[in-house]
Design an enzyme around this catalytic site. Structure first.
Site, PDB file in Angstrom:
ATOM      1  N   GLY A   1      -3.419  -0.133  11.597  1.00  0.00           N
ATOM      2  CA  GLY A   1      -3.336   0.314  12.993  1.00  0.00           C
ATOM      3  C   GLY A   1      -2.679  -0.711  13.893  1.00  0.00           C
ATOM      4  O   GLY A   1      -2.753  -0.614  15.113  1.00  0.00           O
TER       5      GLY A   1
ATOM      6  N   LYS B   1      -7.398   7.856  -0.253  1.00  0.00           N
ATOM      7  CA  LYS B   1      -8.621   8.247   0.457  1.00  0.00           C
ATOM      8  C   LYS B   1      -9.386   9.291  -0.349  1.00  0.00           C
ATOM      9  O   LYS B   1      -9.718  10.374   0.154  1.00  0.00           O
ATOM     10  CB  LYS B   1      -8.305   8.765   1.864  1.00  0.00           C
ATOM     11  CG  LYS B   1      -7.631   7.708   2.737  1.00  0.00           C
ATOM     12  CD  LYS B   1      -7.477   8.130   4.168  1.00  0.00           C
ATOM     13  CE  LYS B   1      -6.857   7.055   5.039  1.00  0.00           C
ATOM     14  NZ  LYS B   1      -5.437   6.770   4.743  1.00  0.00           N
TER      15      LYS B   1
ATOM     16  N   LYS C   1       0.851  -1.193   0.000  1.00  0.00           N
ATOM     17  CA  LYS C   1       0.000   0.000   0.000  1.00  0.00           C
ATOM     18  C   LYS C   1       0.888   1.244   0.000  1.00  0.00           C
ATOM     19  O   LYS C   1       1.813   1.354   0.801  1.00  0.00           O
ATOM     20  CB  LYS C   1      -0.896  -0.011   1.253  1.00  0.00           C
ATOM     21  CG  LYS C   1      -1.871   1.152   1.305  1.00  0.00           C
ATOM     22  CD  LYS C   1      -2.641   1.175   2.618  1.00  0.00           C
ATOM     23  CE  LYS C   1      -1.873   1.807   3.739  1.00  0.00           C
ATOM     24  NZ  LYS C   1      -1.605   3.243   3.623  1.00  0.00           N
TER      25      LYS C   1
HETATM   26  P1  XMP Z   1       1.236   2.157  10.641  1.00  0.00           P
HETATM   27  O1  XMP Z   1       2.617   2.698  10.569  1.00  0.00           O
HETATM   28  O2  XMP Z   1       0.418   2.770  11.716  1.00  0.00           O
HETATM   29  O3  XMP Z   1       0.610   2.617   9.225  1.00  0.00           O
HETATM   30  O4  XMP Z   1       1.182   0.662  10.631  1.00  0.00           O
HETATM   31  C1  XMP Z   1      -0.730   2.440   8.864  1.00  0.00           C
HETATM   32  C2  XMP Z   1      -0.909   2.825   7.447  1.00  0.00           C
HETATM   33  O5  XMP Z   1      -2.281   2.719   7.137  1.00  0.00           O
HETATM   34  C3  XMP Z   1      -2.811   4.003   6.875  1.00  0.00           C
HETATM   35  N1  XMP Z   1      -3.994   4.068   7.696  1.00  0.00           N
HETATM   36  C4  XMP Z   1      -5.210   4.002   7.219  1.00  0.00           C
HETATM   37  N2  XMP Z   1      -5.619   3.882   5.969  1.00  0.00           N
HETATM   38  N3  XMP Z   1      -7.821   3.847   6.809  1.00  0.00           N
HETATM   39  C5  XMP Z   1      -6.939   3.819   5.768  1.00  0.00           C
HETATM   40  O6  XMP Z   1      -7.370   3.745   4.620  1.00  0.00           O
HETATM   41  C6  XMP Z   1      -7.449   3.965   8.090  1.00  0.00           C
HETATM   42  O7  XMP Z   1      -8.249   3.967   9.014  1.00  0.00           O
HETATM   43  C7  XMP Z   1      -6.077   4.054   8.285  1.00  0.00           C
HETATM   44  N4  XMP Z   1      -5.358   4.137   9.405  1.00  0.00           N
HETATM   45  C8  XMP Z   1      -4.070   4.152   8.996  1.00  0.00           C
HETATM   46  C9  XMP Z   1      -1.799   5.037   7.257  1.00  0.00           C
HETATM   47  O8  XMP Z   1      -1.852   6.141   6.391  1.00  0.00           O
HETATM   48  C10 XMP Z   1      -0.533   4.252   7.092  1.00  0.00           C
HETATM   49  O9  XMP Z   1      -0.125   4.236   5.735  1.00  0.00           O
END
Ligand code: XMP
Length: 250
Positions: free
Chosen positions: A204, A82, A48
């Site tokens: 998350g 998004k 991603k």
């Molecule tokens: P971490 O470093 O926290 O990164 O493992 C998480 C990744 O996921 C993205 N992210 C989200 N993407 N909905 C999404 O579409 C969400 O609720 C969400 N929360 C985190 C974040 O930008 C990072 O790339």
């Protein structure tokens, strides 16, 4: 995604995120990203990418190279943009990302269908690509939007926003729904609505406090993991450990 998950024996989606690099160090950032992808590809099913890389590297320069590298490893590429604008703009955003080779993109259902997300779904179907919808984000403030209770005057009914988004995902035939691993209860609730028709992608894990096993047990099909892998001393080892740690949970 199902086929790749089976082949790679992993349901982990690698979020290729790195801290800010000054613009003069863009080549260094690209090289580092390519190196992490080389180390980690055996333990993930998809990659991603988001603004972390699109902004410094550009879509048709650095990012497209990463998409090609991702595909060469037999993985799928997801654009986490998004998308959240009016339909005409959303359509152009989707065209560029699909033209760059992304297999799916993430969109925000808050903009609605007509003149909102419909043009993205139309474009996705034309390119035969996917659309994943947000339902409940992983951060603390998610409750302020995704957790609101909405009132429909016509039917005199109250619905929680994320429940309504899950139902819309079914109605719009989305290819996936994103629900934060930091809220396993919400994953369970949304999974009940979606059943096995639409898979849940859950970000998350680790850095934000979510637990992989809990997200999977609650009904997530895929785990999105960034910093816990990319920022470690040994990203390959971190991905391998996570992957073997959750194998028995799925
Ligand atoms: P971490 O470093 O926290 O990164 O493992 C998480 C990744 O996921 C993205 N992210 C989200 N993407 N909905 C999404 O579409 C969400 O609720 C969400 N929360 C985190 C974040 O930008 C990072 O790339």
């Amino acid at each position: 995604m199902k086929e790749t998950t089976k082949k790679k024996e992993s349901c982990i989606v690698l979020a290729l995120d790195f801290p800010f690099h000054s613009p003069e160090k863009r080549d260094e950032l690209l090289a580092k990203t390519q190196d992490v992808l080389e180390q980690v590809h055996a333990y993930v099913c998809a990659v991603k990418i988001n603004h972390h890389l699109v902004l410094p590297l550009g879509t048709f320069d650095g990012v497209q190279k990463l998409v090609t590298q991702t595909h060469k490893k037999g993985l799928l590429a997801i654009m986490d943009c998004k998308a959240n604008d009016i339909g005409a703009t959303n359509q152009v955003i989707a065209e560029y990302y699909y033209a760059a080779g992304f297999d799916a993109l993430i969109a925000n259902p808050f903009v609605g269908w007509e003149e909102g997300l419909k043009p993205i779904f139309d474009t996705a179907r034309r390119y035969q690509r996917g659309v994943l919808l947000l339902a409940y984000m992983s951060h603390k403030g998610a409750n302020e939007g995704y957790g609101q209770t909405t009132y429909d005057k016509k039917t005199d009914t109250k619905t929680v926003q994320y429940v309504s988004f899950a139902k819309k995902a079914l109605k719009w035939d989305a290819d996936g729904v994103v629900v934060g691993a930091t809220y396993p209860g919400k994953i369970r609730e949304i999974h009940k609505i979606l059943g096995e028709n639409i898979p849940i992608y859950s970000p998350g894990i680790g850095a934000q406090g979510g637990v992989a096993e809990a997200a999977l047990k609650a009904g997530a099909s895929y785990l999105i993991v960034g910093r816990d892998i990319t920022l470690g001393q040994n990203p390959g080892e971190a991905a391998k450990r996570l992957c073997s740690g959750i194998r028995h949970t799925r």
